[in-house]
Design an enzyme around this catalytic site. Structure first.
Site, PDB file in Angstrom:
ATOM      1  N   TYR A 213      -6.720  24.081  12.939  1.00 45.36           N
ATOM      2  CA  TYR A 213      -6.598  23.417  11.650  1.00 45.36           C
ATOM      3  C   TYR A 213      -7.912  22.762  11.212  1.00 45.36           C
ATOM      4  O   TYR A 213      -8.550  23.224  10.278  1.00 45.36           O
ATOM      5  CB  TYR A 213      -5.448  22.417  11.667  1.00 45.36           C
ATOM      6  CG  TYR A 213      -5.180  21.744  10.342  1.00 45.36           C
ATOM      7  CD1 TYR A 213      -4.979  22.499   9.187  1.00 45.36           C
ATOM      8  CD2 TYR A 213      -5.126  20.359  10.236  1.00 45.36           C
ATOM      9  CE1 TYR A 213      -4.735  21.884   7.966  1.00 45.36           C
ATOM     10  CE2 TYR A 213      -4.869  19.742   9.013  1.00 45.36           C
ATOM     11  CZ  TYR A 213      -4.689  20.507   7.886  1.00 45.36           C
ATOM     12  OH  TYR A 213      -4.467  19.891   6.695  1.00 45.36           O
TER      13      TYR A 213
ATOM     14  N   THR B  74       5.666  26.466  22.418  1.00 49.58           N
ATOM     15  CA  THR B  74       7.076  26.817  22.635  1.00 49.58           C
ATOM     16  C   THR B  74       7.909  25.566  22.912  1.00 49.58           C
ATOM     17  O   THR B  74       9.014  25.421  22.396  1.00 49.58           O
ATOM     18  CB  THR B  74       7.184  27.804  23.817  1.00 49.58           C
ATOM     19  OG1 THR B  74       6.410  28.956  23.507  1.00 49.58           O
ATOM     20  CG2 THR B  74       8.631  28.177  24.073  1.00 49.58           C
TER      21      THR B  74
ATOM     22  N   ARG C 264      -2.579  31.209  15.256  1.00 51.03           N
ATOM     23  CA  ARG C 264      -2.138  29.815  15.066  1.00 51.03           C
ATOM     24  C   ARG C 264      -3.311  28.894  14.710  1.00 51.03           C
ATOM     25  O   ARG C 264      -3.161  27.978  13.917  1.00 51.03           O
ATOM     26  CB  ARG C 264      -1.470  29.267  16.340  1.00 51.03           C
ATOM     27  CG  ARG C 264      -0.084  29.825  16.635  1.00 51.03           C
ATOM     28  CD  ARG C 264       0.544  29.056  17.808  1.00 51.03           C
ATOM     29  NE  ARG C 264       1.852  29.557  18.191  1.00 51.03           N
ATOM     30  CZ  ARG C 264       3.000  29.228  17.587  1.00 51.03           C
ATOM     31  NH1 ARG C 264       2.990  28.398  16.570  1.00 51.03           N
ATOM     32  NH2 ARG C 264       4.153  29.723  18.006  1.00 51.03           N
TER      33      ARG C 264
END
Lengths: 317, 317, 317, 317
Positions: free
Chosen positions: D122, D60, D151
């Protein structure tokens, strides 16, 4: 920071024509720094056995574990030593637009032939944000997009790709979403490289893909060359499947790193958070090599299972 | 991080033979980033007019105002674009041994032909510390030492130089301490480049210096070439004196930066803490150019005095 | 990046009142990282024995061997742990204006009470450039200038200091140019700290200096406190001279680093290019400690000469 | 780099007791640097309206768009200014173990009270790699894990969490996998904060969650405080749903950034790849504010839809 002098300034169409691109492994010294001698050997093997390009610092090459100065240095090094023999594609993408801009400028400045760009993973963004991100780097030179939602948590939708494809710098996309997506692109004239080694033969010969950006070709570049160049070759494809499956049972490049160490072409050094595959998996790899034939694999040392103690894991480097 | 593949791996004796080395200016865009197009033009002019090597990111090139990633990128860029036509010597020295090690490794990895190394300025150290510093980087490749006590606050004494000269990588020293020191070295077989443009003719022809690492050659490379190659030429040396004096009235590269902007070959952009010479000095430069002949200077635009408002000073970049 | 919330926002007049400021040593772990436990002990000793402020990452603290993120972290750490008991002055100066701006913004953001700023050493600049450099950082908070031509190769002339002294953030100058220069400033109302321990008593009591920014106080903070607070005390000054002379025979902080290791308060770890004093000098220090009295020195272990093998020199960290 | 002096060294149990933790927004100046004044105002509002802790540089707060030195500076700044009033939890996690180690050491050194750690997104890794990654940082201080597969592309499985939970530094987990997962943990004594604002009320009151790490509380900290403290309050939960839904239609923090600009508490500056929500969505937000009541939202300016031209998007900063 543009320069007209960039040597061998590559045309986008030269990138579009590449069929076998290897996402090259980055080998390490025991203290975690790059082992450039081993790296140079790996690149030489790729050149000799028919790869036409390498991705430097991709996820396979662990770009995510490099500082940017290491990363750009490695691109510059590869261009300087091998740029006349093989295309050098720098993975200068990032989930931070600032970093992608900076790295891509630097990468082209040191001579890379094309850039690989991922959409903003982890942080993610809106479709408009994604387009703004890519448009920040596309003007800099030949560009390959990379879509791998299993890593990024977000698909690059075809509408985005089709819009970016209008740029003269757009070379194509490394796509991991399967044959249907591949066909959707290739039927519209968009160049695609398969991002899945297990699908690349079919993508290439049945769905219009130009080639593959491969992990497996780190190990068996000659066989992957045949798979991409010799026409339909289902028997070879089938023969490679056990190796490919073994390679992707854990997140890549864990198995690749383990395999290259077992083949004696890189030191058994891992940068955390990667750790070697456990011993039973390593024994399995020895068998796979024996079945496919040691001569097809890079290096000429005997393949070994190695002991757990042979591996060095580094967290600070 | 050694590599056997480094292209055109330069032999130390090739570095020893260089007579005209230009400490090349780094030009900037209005936002303070490198202006690589202008840079490439400057390098081309050097090649065409007979310089044999460039120092990238020297004090003249404002290496002290670069981040290391910028610096290594610029070295890699220069090698990639011009490495076949001119020797690229990276100023990878630092007052921090860690930084010197890191930069020198990276510089050689991206293909620089030699490194320039300064002793630890500002922080300074003992003689033993100085030797340890140089010995940390000397094994990496051909090396030129740089002695300029007016900047570093500390002389590199002959005993240190003579000790380091035993290394096969030691190419020579850029020496600013005058003719006697030059003669002391050259009579002992140590290669010297003059670091003072006003002394370089005499150092070369009367005291055994091999050549010069020059600031002035940024402006008049052809004349400096003649000075270093044509044999004793006191009349040319005399003719150049007003220019050389003008160049060093303020700490270099203030006057050089101003002059190149006046000649229209770089944008009038300064990275702080450098600011342009005041208007009267700029008018003086116009006269110097007219007297020496515009045709001897780089570029082909008319020389201008410029207004104060023409200059852009950047502190954040 | 300004913030109104900065806790304990220090007034310039509070900085002006400081008499004993210690340029604190940065101790290291065997791998070259900061040894924060030893550092915290050193700071505690300073607080207990009467120092009123510390310079973090000065030349004594080897700021020149830190990356900026290490440097800012150390400032933030010191503020967080000790900011209520001692003033924390960050050496956020640089010869690069960009770096000075960036570091000074960050230093004030993490709570440092004042900044120490050097003129651009090594690269040097013109008087106008020097003024532009200082004016880039002076608006950020209370500032002490630092003039040490033997390190920087360039004097900050009184005209520059007098001009900058008009800023409400100007606290004063750490001056190494001797009594005359000190007197010139103090007679004009400019606050001066002596930058030479051997002159500080006289500068303070005969030439109007407010105090000292001291290296020696790392070793004997209590005695330096007396020297700065008790009024003229020539006998103590004389008694300290052998220690002070010993400390500055080699470039600081070589002797200081050696001494603190001999006293057992820091590990015998040196970041290159610093190396320990040779054994005979270390034996000399043992005698100096015995003559002055071990109880005046920091720590409570017996002072040792140490063997050469006890020292660890690190180039990569 | 450990230090015993770290001020207010927080006990893990104090972290475990926190109910309302705000993942604080990072506001920017028009050139993309941090706007610390606006940031300080945001933190003050959180303190006044009852948040007990902030996550600094979370997803955020766009930690993924910060350089590490910016990130650590912001943690140090927050501790220095507000550490006595609110717990400061630094998001020092990374997909690179090296970076996570470095940042977590630095974060604790500048005083953060706890670290938030994500699994390697990732790049991903094996379960063993994930455990090695977390074990590299867990010894440094109180730690909250963060699981958000949408995510990261990879779930942290309960077996890993349960194994790490044995460490005295393990405070709990921010979990986004829903009520069942929450219940699985809480029934085993593991502290959970909901990572989904739309589920947090039920997670807290029906499934044993201790509290929430909230995005919505940037806008309506007082209402979120009631939701976490006042006991079951389904009517308030229902009332907040339209706001929460609006906030997460695009990847966070796109809507939050837009909303805070519309409320006039931050400048309308976006770091790419984030771009503002389109105008119709902004009009929708104005209505949501009016329906919930302007007085519940931070700031006191009138809520505005803003024009597209009001927004500044920055790629280089």
């Amino acid at each position: 920071m543009r320069s007209y002098e960039v040597k061998n300034r590559t045309k986008t169409k030269d990138i579009k024509a590449l069929r076998l691109i290897t996402a090259i492994k980055t080998p390490y010294l025991p203290d975690g720094r790059f082992d450039l001698e081993a790296y140079d050997d790996l690149i030489n093997l790729q050149i000799v056995q028919g790869a036409e390009a390498v991705i430097v610092g991709g996820t396979t090459g662990e770009g995510q574990l490099m500082s940017w100065d290491e990363h750009i240095m490695l691109i510059g090094h590869t261009v300087n030593c091998f740029g006349a023999s093989i295309k050098v594609i720098g993975n200068t993408g990032s989930n931070s637009t600032r970093e992608a801009i900076h790295a891509t400028e630097q990468g082209f400045a040191v001579g890379m032939h094309a850039a690989l760009h991922i959409n903003p993973y982890y942080g993610k963004t809106s479709i408009n944000g994604m387009i703004s991100h890519f448009e920040s780097v596309l003007p800099m030179g030949p560009t390959i997009l990379y879509n791998v939602p299993s890593r990024t948590g977000q698909d690059i939708p075809p509408s985005v790709v089709q819009s970016l494809a209008k740029s003269p710098n757009f070379a194509g996309i490394k796509e991991c979403m399967g044959h249907d997506r591949v066909k959707q692109y290739t039927s519209g004239g968009i160049v695609v490289w398969s991002g899945n080694d297990d699908e690349c033969h079919d993508s290439r010969w049945n769905f219009g893909a130009t080639g593959v950006i491969s992990v497996t070709s780190n190990l068996v570049p000659g066989l992957m060359r045949e798979l991409m160049f010799r026409g339909k070759y289902p028997s070879l494809n089938l023969k490679l499947m056990p190796l490919i499956k073994w390679l992707f049972e854990e997140p890549n490049p864990i198995a690749l790193n383990t395999a290259l160490a077992q083949l004696g072409v890189v030191r058994p050094v891992f940068r955390l958070p990667y750790v070697p595959l456990p011993h039973p998996k390593r024994v399995q790899f020895v068998k796979i090599v024996q079945e496919l034939g040691r001569e097809h694999f890079v290096g000429d040392k005997e393949v070994q299972a190695l002991d757990d103690d042979d591996f060095i894991l580094v967290g600070r480097y």
